[in-house]
Motif scaffolding. Sequence first.
Motif, PDB file in Angstrom:
ATOM      1  N   TYR A 124       0.839  -1.207   0.000  1.00 30.73           N
ATOM      2  CA  TYR A 124       0.000   0.000   0.000  1.00 30.73           C
ATOM      3  C   TYR A 124       0.876   1.259   0.000  1.00 30.73           C
ATOM      4  N   ASP A 125       1.950   1.245   0.808  1.00 32.76           N
ATOM      5  CA  ASP A 125       2.852   2.400   0.861  1.00 32.76           C
ATOM      6  C   ASP A 125       3.490   2.660  -0.500  1.00 32.76           C
ATOM      7  N   GLN A 126       3.702   1.584  -1.292  1.00 36.05           N
ATOM      8  CA  GLN A 126       4.356   1.730  -2.590  1.00 36.05           C
ATOM      9  C   GLN A 126       3.375   2.056  -3.710  1.00 36.05           C
ATOM     10  N   PHE A 127       2.218   1.383  -3.718  1.00 34.59           N
ATOM     11  CA  PHE A 127       1.306   1.505  -4.858  1.00 34.59           C
ATOM     12  C   PHE A 127      -0.037   2.175  -4.531  1.00 34.59           C
ATOM     13  N   LYS A 161     -10.098 -10.771 -13.385  1.00 31.54           N
ATOM     14  CA  LYS A 161      -9.718  -9.581 -14.142  1.00 31.54           C
ATOM     15  C   LYS A 161      -8.455  -8.980 -13.519  1.00 31.54           C
ATOM     16  N   ILE A 162      -7.378  -8.980 -14.293  1.00 30.11           N
ATOM     17  CA  ILE A 162      -6.091  -8.481 -13.799  1.00 30.11           C
ATOM     18  C   ILE A 162      -5.810  -7.132 -14.443  1.00 30.11           C
ATOM     19  N   PRO A 163      -5.652  -6.082 -13.640  1.00 31.49           N
ATOM     20  CA  PRO A 163      -5.442  -4.744 -14.208  1.00 31.49           C
ATOM     21  C   PRO A 163      -4.059  -4.598 -14.823  1.00 31.49           C
ATOM     22  N   ALA A 164      -3.930  -3.648 -15.729  1.00 25.03           N
ATOM     23  CA  ALA A 164      -2.632  -3.373 -16.354  1.00 25.03           C
ATOM     24  C   ALA A 164      -1.676  -2.791 -15.320  1.00 25.03           C
ATOM     25  N   GLY A 165      -0.387  -3.142 -15.441  1.00 26.18           N
ATOM     26  CA  GLY A 165       0.636  -2.540 -14.603  1.00 26.18           C
ATOM     27  C   GLY A 165       0.995  -3.308 -13.353  1.00 26.18           C
ATOM     28  N   VAL A 166       0.423  -4.515 -13.156  1.00 23.41           N
ATOM     29  CA  VAL A 166       0.780  -5.284 -11.964  1.00 23.41           C
ATOM     30  C   VAL A 166       2.260  -5.660 -12.010  1.00 23.41           C
ATOM     31  N   GLY A 203       6.104   1.902 -22.715  1.00 23.52           N
ATOM     32  CA  GLY A 203       6.434   1.009 -21.616  1.00 23.52           C
ATOM     33  C   GLY A 203       5.191   0.405 -20.985  1.00 23.52           C
ATOM     34  N   ILE A 204       5.231   0.218 -19.658  1.00 26.55           N
ATOM     35  CA  ILE A 204       4.151  -0.403 -18.894  1.00 26.55           C
ATOM     36  C   ILE A 204       3.299   0.675 -18.230  1.00 26.55           C
ATOM     37  N   PRO A 205       1.961   0.537 -18.236  1.00 26.73           N
ATOM     38  CA  PRO A 205       1.121   1.516 -17.542  1.00 26.73           C
ATOM     39  C   PRO A 205       1.391   1.505 -16.036  1.00 26.73           C
ATOM     40  N   SER A 206       1.331   2.655 -15.424  1.00 28.91           N
ATOM     41  CA  SER A 206       1.500   2.744 -13.975  1.00 28.91           C
ATOM     42  C   SER A 206       0.301   2.126 -13.281  1.00 28.91           C
ATOM     43  N   ILE A 207       0.552   1.297 -12.258  1.00 27.31           N
ATOM     44  CA  ILE A 207      -0.537   0.686 -11.490  1.00 27.31           C
ATOM     45  C   ILE A 207      -1.337   1.748 -10.752  1.00 27.31           C
ATOM     46  N   ASN A 208      -0.721   2.929 -10.518  1.00 28.36           N
ATOM     47  CA  ASN A 208      -1.406   4.028  -9.833  1.00 28.36           C
ATOM     48  C   ASN A 208      -2.128   4.967 -10.787  1.00 28.36           C
TER      49      ASN A 208
END
Length: 371
Positions: free
Chosen positions: A66-69, A216-221, A310-315
């Motif tokens: 949680y602190d990171q993402f 359902k897995i979101p982009a950016g994991v 690149g990869i979408p940000s998980i945030n």
Amino acid sequence: MAKRDYYEVLGVSKGATDAEIKKAYRKKAIQYHPDKNPNDKEAEANFKEAAEAYEVLSNADKKARYDQFGHQAFEGGGGFGGGSMNMDDIFSQFGDIFGGAFGGGFSGFGGGGGQRRVKGSNLRIRVKLTLEEIANGVEKKIKVKRKIQAPGTTYKTCTTCHGTGQVTRITNTILGRMQTATPCNVCGGAGQILDKKPSDADLQGLKVIEETVSIKIPAGVVDGMQLKVSGKGNEAPGNGVSGDLLVAIEEVEHDKLQREGDNLHYDLYISYPDAVLGTSKEIDTVTGKVRIKIEAGMQSGKILRLRGKGIPSINGYGRGDLLVHVNVWTPRTLSKQQKDFFETMQNDEHFQPKPESSDKSFFEKVKDMFS
């Protein structure tokens, strides 16, 4: 509506200790407890919000993610995360937090009886994802073996706890009579015991089935991240609630792309004539192939940045970049004609190194990569 910060919900700082977090949650839980606020929807929402915050911040692994993402570490769509907690989840997981403040029993909002519902055990699976799936998000259908109540199974009220799931004991101490409540050792806190069961059920009236679960897995994991599908774990006997399915993400190594956070790296090898004369090359990205231009006079070690590839940000902070590292391939063997040509050019002024100010050193390139 955007979720509030979990630290703000409990009224603690980011550096709060486990004891401070637990104390803050107990204070909030007692303030908004259903027994103190019957039929109060706002209190119910605050009670669930505090429980959701405590579920994350009281767990070292969840707290670190949680602190990171932020909230995206557990949500990401598809029913993941603490937001799906109901009253049974809260009382099942955190009932001991309240101690004897409410006589050991929980009435639930709306005065719905005093029976405590047990939660079934969680299941854990590991899902492998390619970089392309991580970049675009994906829905996976996974076969899971889980326990459900066998058809034909019936239960009856436990005669020891009379359906409450708890046994109250009163002891005399130097401070006076103290009342404590513990889970019933006969029914395991379920409030019910097995009455009848079919032959293919276990001693709790449960049987194992294989079920296809859509995830359902979101982009950016990221590799190692854990998602939760509520209610897809093992069922509980009697009137209990189902456990959850915990999904651990495993990133499959790409044969050409290397991931660094939200950025990707690609090693492009070009020939000496291509570096001198210039050319165009087709390279792989997570969204398909793209063609890039190699300018004449390209230097080995040059880094070409393709923004947003690149990869979408998980945030939800946009996408990372694709960094193409250009490497000029030097041949190891030459024909006599080729060797004669380069020997002729060896002292030619056009072949003498003349780095310009724009040609950064290796260490400057590394510094730029991490800045």
